[in-house]
Write a protein that holds these residues in place. Structure first.
Motif, PDB file in Angstrom:
ATOM      1  N   LEU A 145       4.145  19.379   0.672  1.00 44.07           N
ATOM      2  CA  LEU A 145       2.722  19.646   0.571  1.00 44.07           C
ATOM      3  C   LEU A 145       2.508  21.112   0.229  1.00 44.07           C
ATOM      4  O   LEU A 145       3.384  21.930   0.451  1.00 44.07           O
ATOM      5  CB  LEU A 145       2.086  19.352   1.920  1.00 44.07           C
ATOM      6  CG  LEU A 145       2.223  17.905   2.298  1.00 44.07           C
ATOM      7  CD1 LEU A 145       2.125  17.760   3.783  1.00 44.07           C
ATOM      8  CD2 LEU A 145       1.167  17.107   1.593  1.00 44.07           C
ATOM      9  N   PRO A 146       1.351  21.427  -0.279  1.00 45.05           N
ATOM     10  CA  PRO A 146       1.092  22.817  -0.634  1.00 45.05           C
ATOM     11  C   PRO A 146       1.497  23.803   0.471  1.00 45.05           C
ATOM     12  O   PRO A 146       2.307  24.679   0.245  1.00 45.05           O
ATOM     13  CB  PRO A 146      -0.416  22.836  -0.851  1.00 45.05           C
ATOM     14  CG  PRO A 146      -0.770  21.455  -1.218  1.00 45.05           C
ATOM     15  CD  PRO A 146       0.244  20.553  -0.602  1.00 45.05           C
ATOM     16  N   VAL A 196       5.303  11.289  -2.669  1.00 46.49           N
ATOM     17  CA  VAL A 196       5.262  11.814  -1.313  1.00 46.49           C
ATOM     18  C   VAL A 196       6.447  12.711  -0.996  1.00 46.49           C
ATOM     19  O   VAL A 196       6.375  13.581  -0.130  1.00 46.49           O
ATOM     20  CB  VAL A 196       5.222  10.655  -0.307  1.00 46.49           C
ATOM     21  CG1 VAL A 196       4.957  11.173   1.082  1.00 46.49           C
ATOM     22  CG2 VAL A 196       4.158   9.676  -0.716  1.00 46.49           C
ATOM     23  N   GLN A 248       2.328   1.879  -3.329  1.00 45.70           N
ATOM     24  CA  GLN A 248       1.335   2.450  -4.245  1.00 45.70           C
ATOM     25  C   GLN A 248       1.198   3.950  -3.999  1.00 45.70           C
ATOM     26  O   GLN A 248       1.213   4.746  -4.918  1.00 45.70           O
ATOM     27  CB  GLN A 248      -0.035   1.785  -4.020  1.00 45.70           C
ATOM     28  CG  GLN A 248      -0.148   0.404  -4.588  1.00 45.70           C
ATOM     29  CD  GLN A 248       0.039   0.383  -6.093  1.00 45.70           C
ATOM     30  OE1 GLN A 248      -0.140   1.392  -6.752  1.00 45.70           O
ATOM     31  NE2 GLN A 248       0.425  -0.760  -6.631  1.00 45.70           N
ATOM     32  N   ASN A 249       1.081   4.291  -2.735  1.00 43.18           N
ATOM     33  CA  ASN A 249       0.915   5.703  -2.396  1.00 43.18           C
ATOM     34  C   ASN A 249       2.086   6.525  -2.867  1.00 43.18           C
ATOM     35  O   ASN A 249       1.926   7.621  -3.372  1.00 43.18           O
ATOM     36  CB  ASN A 249       0.772   5.881  -0.886  1.00 43.18           C
ATOM     37  CG  ASN A 249      -0.570   5.418  -0.422  1.00 43.18           C
ATOM     38  OD1 ASN A 249      -1.477   5.286  -1.228  1.00 43.18           O
ATOM     39  ND2 ASN A 249      -0.691   5.146   0.856  1.00 43.18           N
ATOM     40  N   THR A 250       3.268   5.986  -2.667  1.00 40.39           N
ATOM     41  CA  THR A 250       4.448   6.741  -3.050  1.00 40.39           C
ATOM     42  C   THR A 250       4.436   6.979  -4.547  1.00 40.39           C
ATOM     43  O   THR A 250       4.720   8.064  -5.024  1.00 40.39           O
ATOM     44  CB  THR A 250       5.723   5.974  -2.659  1.00 40.39           C
ATOM     45  OG1 THR A 250       5.491   5.367  -1.405  1.00 40.39           O
ATOM     46  CG2 THR A 250       6.901   6.905  -2.572  1.00 40.39           C
ATOM     47  N   GLU A 292       0.838  -1.209   0.000  1.00 36.25           N
ATOM     48  CA  GLU A 292       0.000   0.000   0.000  1.00 36.25           C
ATOM     49  C   GLU A 292       0.871   1.256   0.000  1.00 36.25           C
ATOM     50  O   GLU A 292       0.627   2.192  -0.751  1.00 36.25           O
ATOM     51  CB  GLU A 292      -0.873   0.046   1.262  1.00 36.25           C
ATOM     52  CG  GLU A 292      -2.041  -0.891   1.240  1.00 36.25           C
ATOM     53  CD  GLU A 292      -3.270  -0.257   0.618  1.00 36.25           C
ATOM     54  OE1 GLU A 292      -3.644   0.849   1.058  1.00 36.25           O
ATOM     55  OE2 GLU A 292      -3.847  -0.858  -0.295  1.00 36.25           O
ATOM     56  N   ALA A 293       1.874   1.237   0.861  1.00 33.63           N
ATOM     57  CA  ALA A 293       2.734   2.407   0.979  1.00 33.63           C
ATOM     58  C   ALA A 293       3.438   2.674  -0.347  1.00 33.63           C
ATOM     59  O   ALA A 293       3.585   3.821  -0.766  1.00 33.63           O
ATOM     60  CB  ALA A 293       3.759   2.206   2.090  1.00 33.63           C
ATOM     61  N   GLU A 333       3.187  23.385   3.335  1.00 34.95           N
ATOM     62  CA  GLU A 333       4.535  23.307   3.877  1.00 34.95           C
ATOM     63  C   GLU A 333       5.587  23.695   2.847  1.00 34.95           C
ATOM     64  O   GLU A 333       6.595  24.279   3.164  1.00 34.95           O
ATOM     65  CB  GLU A 333       4.794  21.901   4.395  1.00 34.95           C
ATOM     66  CG  GLU A 333       4.595  21.767   5.865  1.00 34.95           C
ATOM     67  CD  GLU A 333       3.338  22.454   6.359  1.00 34.95           C
ATOM     68  OE1 GLU A 333       3.431  23.140   7.373  1.00 34.95           O
ATOM     69  OE2 GLU A 333       2.275  22.353   5.735  1.00 34.95           O
ATOM     70  N   VAL A 371       1.858   7.021  -6.559  1.00 32.41           N
ATOM     71  CA  VAL A 371       0.791   7.905  -6.996  1.00 32.41           C
ATOM     72  C   VAL A 371       0.995   9.334  -6.503  1.00 32.41           C
ATOM     73  O   VAL A 371       0.783  10.302  -7.214  1.00 32.41           O
ATOM     74  CB  VAL A 371      -0.570   7.370  -6.524  1.00 32.41           C
ATOM     75  CG1 VAL A 371      -1.674   8.317  -6.902  1.00 32.41           C
ATOM     76  CG2 VAL A 371      -0.808   5.992  -7.124  1.00 32.41           C
ATOM     77  N   ASN A 372       1.419   9.438  -5.260  1.00 30.42           N
ATOM     78  CA  ASN A 372       1.450  10.767  -4.647  1.00 30.42           C
ATOM     79  C   ASN A 372       2.759  11.501  -4.787  1.00 30.42           C
ATOM     80  O   ASN A 372       2.811  12.687  -4.536  1.00 30.42           O
ATOM     81  CB  ASN A 372       1.211  10.654  -3.139  1.00 30.42           C
ATOM     82  CG  ASN A 372      -0.184  10.225  -2.859  1.00 30.42           C
ATOM     83  OD1 ASN A 372      -1.069  10.514  -3.631  1.00 30.42           O
ATOM     84  ND2 ASN A 372      -0.373   9.539  -1.768  1.00 30.42           N
TER      85      ASN A 372
END
Lengths: 203, 656
Positions: free
Chosen positions: A187-188, A183, A176-178, A173-174, A190, A180-181
């Motif tokens: 972030l906007p 990471v 996949q997130n990496t 899962e992690a 920060e 897609v995102n």
């Protein structure tokens, strides 16, 4: 110790009725112990075990309810930022199975959208006292999109498997997130403040 | 009930607000057996936070106020001859004048249901495919929280003499749990179906998205709406206590990112850190120099009594006028930095407040404030968890009929709960709202006026949507109080994406709506979508989608003796006060704990048994690289932070 001594860190949270063996599962997995009496776990907040999966170090931080489930008074903050939930019942106790929908409601309300939930029927060493059939539990878990496993903390059946399988799933899962995102990118909110602060270095 | 409560404890705590929860944790930590109950089905009492649907039920409950006093009083038979009772309240009467308004489109809102975390859509089995097909957005990573570059106001030399290289290490622990570079897995990210997300830089230039009421309902669990609106001063008593007791590990925090001011009809950002001042475009070079000089003076004002002693009898506002500061600088300092009253704050109080603000600046970022992710309502729960970890027993939905008092000794010896079970204890801690009218007949309460708004834009738009802002609105009229406005963005985990949650708070002079609506009208557009908008100015303001007003009882600062005939072993905790910080609750908890157990330490750091593999390194900051602004001394290496921090804490207490 260096910060680089693990590749992943996951928070796993146990829930379910009192007396279904949550603490025993954690103890069995993290310490290889089966506590004979239900010794209260005073002062122990969470247990940590680092496992290696395909050459990667995965640190599992496993949280117990601290007894707050006894009178249905678990704090919402307990569920926050959990990566996985282990929803436990006792196969010899119909009541603990019947309470599952109530627990699911709590999860719905407070857990993160991405939480992975596993349904665990514990105490299969007491097969002769079984009140909840495997089929019922399997049907229930299917309807709720949960993984399902039966364990015995006492005999150490499936305990290792439970946590290791979970760790594998969490890793994928992690990943996949990496993917897609991305990471790594800030972030906007920060991103702004970081570049902002960097520029003050020139003053 | 399958499980019965034990009938003997050392301490019974009634109410789960912040002071009660801290006391429960402290008692449990020092080895007392604790029963902690709340009559509500949620934690926190008036300190609670709610999802949107939860808040709607709370509103309904408080608008209807059913009186259940006609209940049978069978339990009176359980009272012995040599005993008296002190009845407790059955209904909470601390909330009044609740009014809610919806300004967003309600057309299709009838059958909408809240979506849960386990909504059936993303099937786990298909995790791989689903992940690729959906555009997901990283809503908030806890670990980004409090560390984006601590910048210090402390002069370099002071940092050296500070007995706390350990301090800095400890500071970072509060954000803890998450310093790892592989933290992706711990962050909460939201899977959004479809491509709803535009790049943030684009969105800010665009029209705000139209959010309907049904969207708010559907995304209701994204909201964590606090009944009290507070921030944590980064060197305040609560932060110190969280760090010292290790309770900080249960919560995650985010920095307030902006201090705002409202001047001449406009919202502007206040430069308050060194970097802010240097980078400010609103200030001229001269103003920058004046402001820097004045703030540096405030940090060590005690050493320069000659600079202010002539003005000790004047107000801080008058003093500021003598300091060659431009009107805008005076406004910033008075309203946004010192956050004090123009008319009745003395020079010394103003200097103290300014100094406190400036001292808090460097600790976690370039504002002095932290906000807990998921809302302030998390904090009492964190202390409850701590209490439970040390054996405290928790029971929500558990009412107490009365306290049982021994006639001879005059001491309270037990409670009778709603099942008629008698539970005895040595000490009893009761939150004010549980006490009956007859106990409180001589007590004079103040009120707090509150409003909570869900809005569609920030009150000060910038290229970043994710801002946590605090704005202190000067009084609209003479005699009115200043209003504290806190605007939270979705990455604080208190509201859904594309919305903001705005909290307004002031001491009441009238009903909450009467007190706060004039302020809201200055900042927001209160028209419903269907109404025709005529003025352009209105269009630029953020639109209020939904609002609630209410008055909350402020039971802080009440002398114990004004409660009628309370036994000496019954201690009263107050509900939330109207101040911005949490010092009042922490002080009260510590005082009560020390009255009960004068020889025990208050919330010492938990022991470190070998079987808890609690590694310090995981708590270390990863991004200390951002901290090295030229004004600051280089941060000590994270490894030094392993001290337990008690020295720091003691020191801070004296200052506080």
């Amino acid at each position: 110790m260096s910060m680089e001594d693990y590749d992943f860190l996951f928070k796993i949270v146990l829930i379910g009725n009192a007396g279904v063996g949550k603490t025993c599962l954690v103890r069995r997995f993290t310490q290889g112990l089966f506590p004979p009496g239900q010794g209260a776990t005073i002062g122990v907040d969470f247990m940590i075990k680092t496992v290696e999966i395909n050459g990667e170090k995965v640190k599992l931080q496993i949280w117990d309810t601290a007894g707050q489930e006894r009178f249905r008074s678990i704090t919402q903050s307990y569920y926050r930022s959990a990566n996985a939930l282990i929803l436990t019942y006792d196969i010899t106790c119909e009541e603990s199975f019947r309470c599952l929908p109530e627990w699911l409601r709590e999860i719905e309300q407070y857990a993160s959208n991405k939480v992975i939930t596993v349904l665990v029927g514990n105490k299969i060493d007491l097969a002769d006292k079984r009140e909840v059939s495997q089929q019922r539990a399997a049907e229930f878990s299917e309807a709720q999109d949960m993984y399902y496993l039966e364990t015995s903390a006492k005999e150490s059946d499936n305990v290792e498997k439970l946590f290791l399988d979970l760790a594998c799933r969490l890793i994928s899962e992690a990943r996949q997130n990496t993917l897609v995102n991305n990471v790594a990118s800030p972030l906007p909110g920060e991103g702004k403040s970081i570049s902002y602060l960097t520029c003050c270095n020139f003053n | 009930m399958a499980d019965n409560l034990p009938s003997e404890f050392d301490v019974v705590v009634i109410g789960t607000g912040l002071p009660e929860s801290i006391i429960a944790a402290a008692c449990s930590r020092s080895g007392q057996s604790v029963l902690h109950v709340d009559s509500k089905n949620y934690y926190g009492g008036n300190w609670a936070s709610f999802s949107f649907s939860g808040l709607l039920s709370w509103i309904k409950e408080n608008q209807q106020k059913t009186d259940v006093s006609d209940e049978c009083e069978d339990w009176r038979k359980l009272i012995l001859e040599n005993e008296e009772v002190i009845s407790l309240n059955k209904t909470d009467k601390t909330i009044q004048y609740v009014e809610d308004f919806c300004f967003s489109n309600q057309d299709s809102a009838e059958d909408v249901e809240e979506a849960g975390a386990l909504s059936k859509l993303p099937v786990f089995g298909a995790a791989g495919a689903e992940g690729a097909a959906q555009e997901s957005e990283k809503e908030c990573t806890p670990m980004e929280s409090a560390l984006p570059g601590a910048e210090s106001w402390e002069p370099g030399k002071a940092a050296g003499s500070d007995p706390a290289s350990a301090t800095e290490g400890n500071d970072t622990e509060i954000t803890s749990e998450s310093g790892s570079s592989h933290n992706s897995a711990l962050g909460e990210s939201t899977l959004e179906l479809g491509k709803t997300e535009a790049a943030p830089s684009e969105t800010s230039a665009q029209e705000p998205k139209k959010i309907t009421y049904s969207q708010i309902v559907r995304e209701g669990r994204r909201f964590n709406i606090d009944l009290v609106s507070k921030l944590l001063f980064s060197r305040g008593l609560l932060i110190d206590l969280l760090i010292k007791s290790n309770v900080s590990r249960y919560a995650e925090f985010k920095n307030a990112t902006r201090i705002l001011a409202f001047r001449e009809g406009k919202v502007e950002q206040v430069p308050c850190s060194r970097a802010d001042v240097f980078n400010s475009r609103q200030l001229t070079m001269v103003e920058k120099r004046l402001l820097m000089k004045f703030l540096t003076f405030c940090l060590e004002y005690e050493q320069h009594p000659d600079e202010y002693q002539d003005y000790e009898s004047s107000t801080f506002a008058q003093f500021l006028r003598t300091r060659k500061l431009t009107p805008s600088l005076q406004h910033f300092i008075l309203h946004s930095i010192a956050m004090v009253s123009e008319t009745d704050c003395s020079t010394l109080e103003g200097l103290q407040a300014t100094k406190k603000f400036l001292q808090c600046l460097g600790r976690y970022g370039n504002t002095p404030f932290l906000f807990p992710l998921y809302g302030q309502g998390e904090i009492p729960q964190c202390f409850c968890r701590m209490c439970a970890v040390f054996g405290g027993i928790y029971c929500l939905r558990h009412s107490v009929q009365c306290l049982v008092v021994d006639k001879e000794t005059g001491r309270c010896k037990a409670i009778l709960d709603h099942f008629g079970q008698r539970i005895s204890a040595n000490y009893f801690v009761v939150e004010d709202s549980y006490l009956s009218e007859s106990t409180c007949k001589n007590v004079c309460y103040r009120q707090i006026s509150r409003a909570v708004l869900i809005t569609d834009q920030s009150i000060l738009k910038t290229d970043s949507e994710q801002q946590v802002s605090i704005l202190r609105m000067p009084p609209v009229d003479v005699g009115q109080p200043a209003v504290c406005v806190i605007e939270l963005c979705s990455s604080t985990m208190t509201c859904m994406k594309d919305t903001y949650l705005v909290h307004l708070t002031c001491p009441s002079t009238k009903t909450a709506r009467e007190d706060l609506e004039p302020v809201i009208q200055k900042l927001f557009n209160l028209n419903t979508e269907t109404e025709k908008e005529t003025e352009n100015e209105e269009l630029e303001k953020p639109r209020v989608l939904w609002a609630v007003y209410f008055n909350m009882r402020d039971s802080s600062g009440i002398d114990r003796n004004s409660y009628d005939s309370l036994p000496s072993n019954v201690y009263v905790c107050s509900g939330p006060d109207s101040a911005l910080g949490n010092d009042c609750a922490v002080k009260q908890a510590e005082t009560i704990f020390q009255e009960m157990f004068p020889t025990e330490e208050f919330c010492p750091p938990p022991p470190n048994p070998e079987d808890i593999i609690y590694e310090e390194d995981e708590l270390a900051p990863e991004d200390s690289g951002f901290n090295n602004s030229p004004e600051t001394k280089p941060e000590p290496a994270p490894e030094e932070g392993s001290g337990r921090g008690s020295t720091t804490v003691e020191q801070e207490h004296r200052e506080g």
